[in-house]
Design a protein around this motif. Structure first.
Motif, mmCIF file in Angstrom:
data_model
loop_
_atom_site.group_PDB
_atom_site.id
_atom_site.type_symbol
_atom_site.label_atom_id
_atom_site.label_comp_id
_atom_site.label_asym_id
_atom_site.label_seq_id
_atom_site.Cartn_x
_atom_site.Cartn_y
_atom_site.Cartn_z
ATOM 1 N N PRO A 388 0.922 -1.193 -0.023
ATOM 2 C CA PRO A 388 0.005 0.035 0.044
ATOM 3 C C PRO A 388 0.855 1.326 -0.152
ATOM 4 O O PRO A 388 0.594 2.331 -0.532
ATOM 5 N N GLU A 389 2.118 1.142 0.436
ATOM 6 C CA GLU A 389 3.021 2.219 0.476
ATOM 7 C C GLU A 389 3.265 2.719 -0.800
ATOM 8 O O GLU A 389 3.793 4.008 -1.073
ATOM 9 N N GLY A 390 2.807 2.026 -2.048
ATOM 10 C CA GLY A 390 3.077 2.196 -3.384
ATOM 11 C C GLY A 390 2.228 3.553 -3.698
ATOM 12 O O GLY A 390 2.515 4.117 -4.534
ATOM 13 N N ILE A 391 1.216 3.747 -2.948
ATOM 14 C CA ILE A 391 0.378 4.966 -2.921
ATOM 15 C C ILE A 391 1.271 6.326 -3.043
ATOM 16 O O ILE A 391 0.965 7.387 -3.704
ATOM 17 N N GLY A 392 2.430 6.144 -2.064
ATOM 18 C CA GLY A 392 3.592 7.188 -2.098
ATOM 19 C C GLY A 392 4.015 7.562 -3.331
ATOM 20 O O GLY A 392 4.376 8.837 -3.818
ATOM 21 N N LEU A 393 4.246 6.711 -4.319
ATOM 22 C CA LEU A 393 4.614 6.950 -5.761
ATOM 23 C C LEU A 393 3.662 7.795 -6.529
ATOM 24 O O LEU A 393 4.183 8.439 -7.356
ATOM 25 N N ILE A 394 2.577 7.775 -6.281
ATOM 26 C CA ILE A 394 1.421 8.527 -7.074
ATOM 27 C C ILE A 394 1.089 9.872 -6.467
ATOM 28 O O ILE A 394 0.617 10.748 -7.151
ATOM 29 N N LEU A 395 1.587 10.113 -5.255
ATOM 30 C CA LEU A 395 0.958 11.297 -4.514
ATOM 31 C C LEU A 395 1.660 12.619 -5.186
ATOM 32 O O LEU A 395 0.844 13.550 -5.275
ATOM 33 N N GLY A 396 2.643 12.456 -5.929
ATOM 34 C CA GLY A 396 3.186 13.592 -6.339
ATOM 35 C C GLY A 396 2.663 14.156 -7.363
ATOM 36 O O GLY A 396 2.410 15.275 -7.838
ATOM 37 N N VAL A 397 1.934 13.053 -8.050
ATOM 38 C CA VAL A 397 1.030 13.646 -9.354
ATOM 39 C C VAL A 397 -0.690 13.705 -8.779
ATOM 40 O O VAL A 397 -1.271 14.000 -10.159
ATOM 41 N N ASP A 398 -0.912 13.311 -7.892
ATOM 42 C CA ASP A 398 -2.190 13.077 -7.612
ATOM 43 C C ASP A 398 -3.117 14.145 -7.649
ATOM 44 O O ASP A 398 -4.119 14.220 -8.146
ATOM 45 N N ARG A 399 -2.565 15.235 -7.374
ATOM 46 C CA ARG A 399 -3.448 16.363 -7.546
ATOM 47 C C ARG A 399 -4.159 16.610 -8.826
ATOM 48 O O ARG A 399 -4.978 17.039 -8.872
ATOM 49 N N LEU A 400 -3.019 16.636 -9.748
ATOM 50 C CA LEU A 400 -3.275 16.828 -11.132
ATOM 51 C C LEU A 400 -4.551 15.745 -11.558
ATOM 52 O O LEU A 400 -5.655 16.322 -12.098
ATOM 53 N N LEU A 401 -4.175 14.648 -11.254
ATOM 54 C CA LEU A 401 -5.139 13.807 -11.457
ATOM 55 C C LEU A 401 -6.325 13.759 -10.919
ATOM 56 O O LEU A 401 -7.527 13.386 -11.502
ATOM 57 N N ASP A 402 -6.260 14.069 -9.624
ATOM 58 C CA ASP A 402 -7.613 14.449 -8.849
ATOM 59 C C ASP A 402 -8.277 15.385 -9.544
ATOM 60 O O ASP A 402 -9.684 15.291 -9.390
ATOM 61 N N MET A 403 -7.665 16.368 -9.948
ATOM 62 C CA MET A 403 -8.637 17.598 -10.597
ATOM 63 C C MET A 403 -9.427 16.880 -11.977
ATOM 64 O O MET A 403 -10.675 17.276 -12.006
ATOM 65 N N CYS A 404 -8.750 16.321 -12.621
ATOM 66 C CA CYS A 404 -9.254 15.711 -13.866
ATOM 67 C C CYS A 404 -10.338 14.579 -13.469
ATOM 68 O O CYS A 404 -11.509 14.701 -14.068
ATOM 69 N N ARG A 405 -10.162 13.624 -12.413
ATOM 70 C CA ARG A 405 -11.134 12.761 -12.082
ATOM 71 C C ARG A 405 -12.370 13.393 -11.640
ATOM 72 O O ARG A 405 -13.525 12.857 -11.733
ATOM 73 N N THR A 406 -12.331 14.559 -10.848
ATOM 74 C CA THR A 406 -13.438 15.011 -10.269
ATOM 75 C C THR A 406 -14.217 15.858 -11.258
ATOM 76 O O THR A 406 -15.531 15.521 -11.204
ATOM 77 N N VAL A 407 -13.480 16.201 -12.492
ATOM 78 C CA VAL A 407 -14.304 16.682 -13.457
ATOM 79 C C VAL A 407 -15.285 15.531 -14.322
ATOM 80 O O VAL A 407 -16.401 15.842 -14.295
ATOM 81 N N VAL A 408 -14.677 14.486 -14.302
ATOM 82 C CA VAL A 408 -15.227 13.292 -14.747
ATOM 83 C C VAL A 408 -16.338 12.819 -13.849
ATOM 84 O O VAL A 408 -17.579 12.536 -14.224
ATOM 85 N N ASN A 409 -16.179 12.872 -12.528
ATOM 86 C CA ASN A 409 -16.888 12.640 -11.582
ATOM 87 C C ASN A 409 -18.259 13.441 -11.778
ATOM 88 O O ASN A 409 -19.485 12.996 -11.676
ATOM 89 N N VAL A 410 -17.984 14.559 -11.686
ATOM 90 C CA VAL A 410 -18.996 15.752 -11.589
ATOM 91 C C VAL A 410 -19.873 15.507 -12.800
ATOM 92 O O VAL A 410 -21.192 15.708 -13.082
ATOM 93 N N GLY A 411 -19.152 15.475 -13.976
ATOM 94 C CA GLY A 411 -19.861 15.478 -15.367
ATOM 95 C C GLY A 411 -20.559 14.271 -15.405
ATOM 96 O O GLY A 411 -21.593 14.383 -15.998
ATOM 97 N N GLY A 412 -20.375 13.141 -14.873
ATOM 98 C CA GLY A 412 -21.066 12.116 -14.755
ATOM 99 C C GLY A 412 -22.725 12.365 -14.061
ATOM 100 O O GLY A 412 -23.370 11.762 -14.371
ATOM 101 N N ASP A 413 -22.462 12.928 -12.991
ATOM 102 C CA ASP A 413 -23.634 13.353 -12.226
ATOM 103 C C ASP A 413 -24.585 14.137 -13.141
ATOM 104 O O ASP A 413 -25.647 13.840 -13.073
ATOM 105 N N MET A 414 -23.806 15.006 -13.622
ATOM 106 C CA MET A 414 -24.931 16.389 -14.703
ATOM 107 C C MET A 414 -25.344 15.411 -15.834
ATOM 108 O O MET A 414 -26.579 15.364 -16.370
ATOM 109 N N ALA A 415 -24.675 14.337 -16.459
ATOM 110 C CA ALA A 415 -25.031 13.742 -17.529
ATOM 111 C C ALA A 415 -26.477 12.563 -17.054
ATOM 112 O O ALA A 415 -27.361 12.706 -17.662
ATOM 113 N N GLY A 416 -25.943 12.244 -15.977
ATOM 114 C CA GLY A 416 -27.187 11.241 -15.290
ATOM 115 C C GLY A 416 -28.292 12.000 -15.187
ATOM 116 O O GLY A 416 -29.338 11.540 -15.279
#
Ligand code: ASP
Length: 434
Positions: A388-416
């Motif tokens: 699980p410590e492997g999570i540490g690998l992605i933390l550095g870039v997580d913010r950018l990905l978090d921003m993008c996946r949140t767009v898809v999350n919210v887009g899905g709510d609106m499309a639904g």
């Protein structure tokens, strides 16, 4: 003589202001990162000016989430009134969440198997990243304890609704609000009517407050994006470019291919109309990385810009803000497989199918806050013998990905909401005709 022309001062629309905030924040942040790097004054600027501005905005939004979720869901249920209609919308929402989330995870798993992003990373980069993020990784890994697949389901029912609200446990609060709404619909006494009136008051007040908070969004967007880009720079991004590329490609396929198809087929709406209407919520999602913080904006634009009846939007968007996370589910799948590849853990097809199911459940259980899915990912990693410590690998870039996946999350709510809103309208026409 010509008539004097009176030109009323034209106000710039909020979404244009937000776009400007976005461009200004990002450009300045990247420039600062490239030009001055780790200068003390830049760190000071981030710590004492841009971070607090961004945090203030987030706090103002979070402050409204609990009363909003409770009142919106109670009213949502009461307004639908007819338990049969509620059941109908509920079943449609459930179907949408399960089907579209499954599509999202599948896209992620297929891409990560095709592109194999985890096999290309030089081990020393991995070690360096692991060391740099080890504290946070340990914190996240320990947060997963006590969260098993069964717990995710059990936790839907709160032992104590007040405690659930205090802990920010949205799913549990939603369950409580839904039960409240159902009972209020069934009883219909004077007492329940005045209760519902009061809840309506809470909801109206929340909406007013949201209007005020959202007016600050352009400044907050600029501040949040400046902080992120100035801190992240592009070094870390380059190191994990393949992982990032895979996630972004999968998110893009889901957002630009799957959503438009579904909207066209079942929602009767073109992708451009959708994007134009949804833009303020998508930008808020991008800059806050939080579906919950975006919920107020999501609700507003779904009703005002996309023309979804408010009773449908309230129900679908509010539930969707934590339960319908297509981007998160897709990201969880890619991350688990990426780390398995990185650490050389072989996964059979059956195990990958199990991961698919876990990612769907995990996206329902993840909180709609920045990094909300990380504890869930840590849990899935441990289940398959991936550190699980492997999570540490992605933390550095997580913010950018978090921003993008949140767009898809919210887009899905609106499309639904658009799709379910349309099918509800059809169902009502049929009912009236009968
Ligand atoms: N930030 C995501 C959201 O709020 C959750 C996550 O994937 O971490 O939608």
């Amino acid at each position: 003589m010509t008539e004097p022309t009176v030109t009323a001062p034209r106000r710039m629309p909020l979404h244009t202001k937000m776009l400007i905030g976005f461009v200004v924040g990002t450009t300045a942040g990247i420039a600062a990162n490239l030009l001055v790097g780790e200068a003390a004054w830049l760190e000071g600027l981030i710590a004492y000016v841009t971070d607090p501005i961004g945090q203030l905005f987030l706090r103002l939004l979070f402050m409204l989430v609990m009363p909003l979720v409770f009142s919106a869901l109670v009213l949502g249920v009461v307004e639908i009134g007819d338990p049969r209609a509620l059941g109908r919308i509920g079943i449609k929402t459930l179907l949408w969440v399960l089907a579209v989330t499954a599509i999202a995870v599948t896209i992620g798993l297929v891409l990560v198997n095709l592109l194999q992003p985890g096999t290309g990373l030089p081990p020393e980069v991995g070690q360096e990243l692991l060391a740099a993020s080890s504290d946070r990784a340990v914190e996240i890994a320990s947060a997963r304890q006590g969260v098993s697949g069964v717990d995710i389901l059990l936790n839907i029912v709160p032992r104590n609704p007040v405690q659930a609200a205090a802990n920010g446990d949205l799913i549990a609060v939603m369950f409580f609000a839904l039960m409240f709404g159902v009972a209020a619909t069934v009883i219909r006494s004077d007492g329940t009517r005045s209760f519902v009136d009061a809840v309506q008051g809470v909801y109206d007040i929340c909406l007013k407050l949201i209007g005020w908070v959202i007016a600050l969004a352009p400044y907050a967007v600029a501040a949040l994006l400046f902080s992120i880009t100035a801190k992240l720079g592009i070094d870390v991004l380059l190191q994990l470019a393949r992982f990032v590329g895979t996630v972004l490609a999968a998110l893009a396929i889901h957002f630009f291919v799957v959503f438009p198809l579904l909207l066209r087929l079942f929602g009767g709406m073109g992708p451009l109309t959708f994007l134009r209407g949804a833009e303020p919520a998508l930008l808020t999602a991008f800059s806050t990385s939080s579906s919950s913080a975006t919920l107020p904006t999501t609700l507003k634009v779904t009703v005002d810009n996309l023309g979804v009846p408010s009773r449908v939007a309230r129900f679908v968007c509010t539930l969707g803000a934590t339960a319908n996370m297509n981007g998160t589910a897709l990201f969880e799948g890619i991350t688990v497989l990426f780390l398995a590849q990185f650490f050389g853990v072989e996964l059979s097809l059956v195990q990958q199918v199990m991961i698919l199911v876990l990612c769907i459940l995990g996206s329902v259980g993840a909180a709609g806050v920045p990094g909300g899915s990380l504890p869930v990912i840590a849990m899935i990693l441990a289940m398959f013998g991936i550190p699980p410590e492997g999570i540490g690998l992605i933390l550095g870039v997580d913010r950018l990905l978090d921003m993008c996946r949140t767009v898809v999350n919210v887009g899905g709510d609106m499309a639904g909401s658009v799709v379910i809103g349309r099918s509800e309208a059809k169902a009502e026409v049929l009912q009236e005709a009968a």
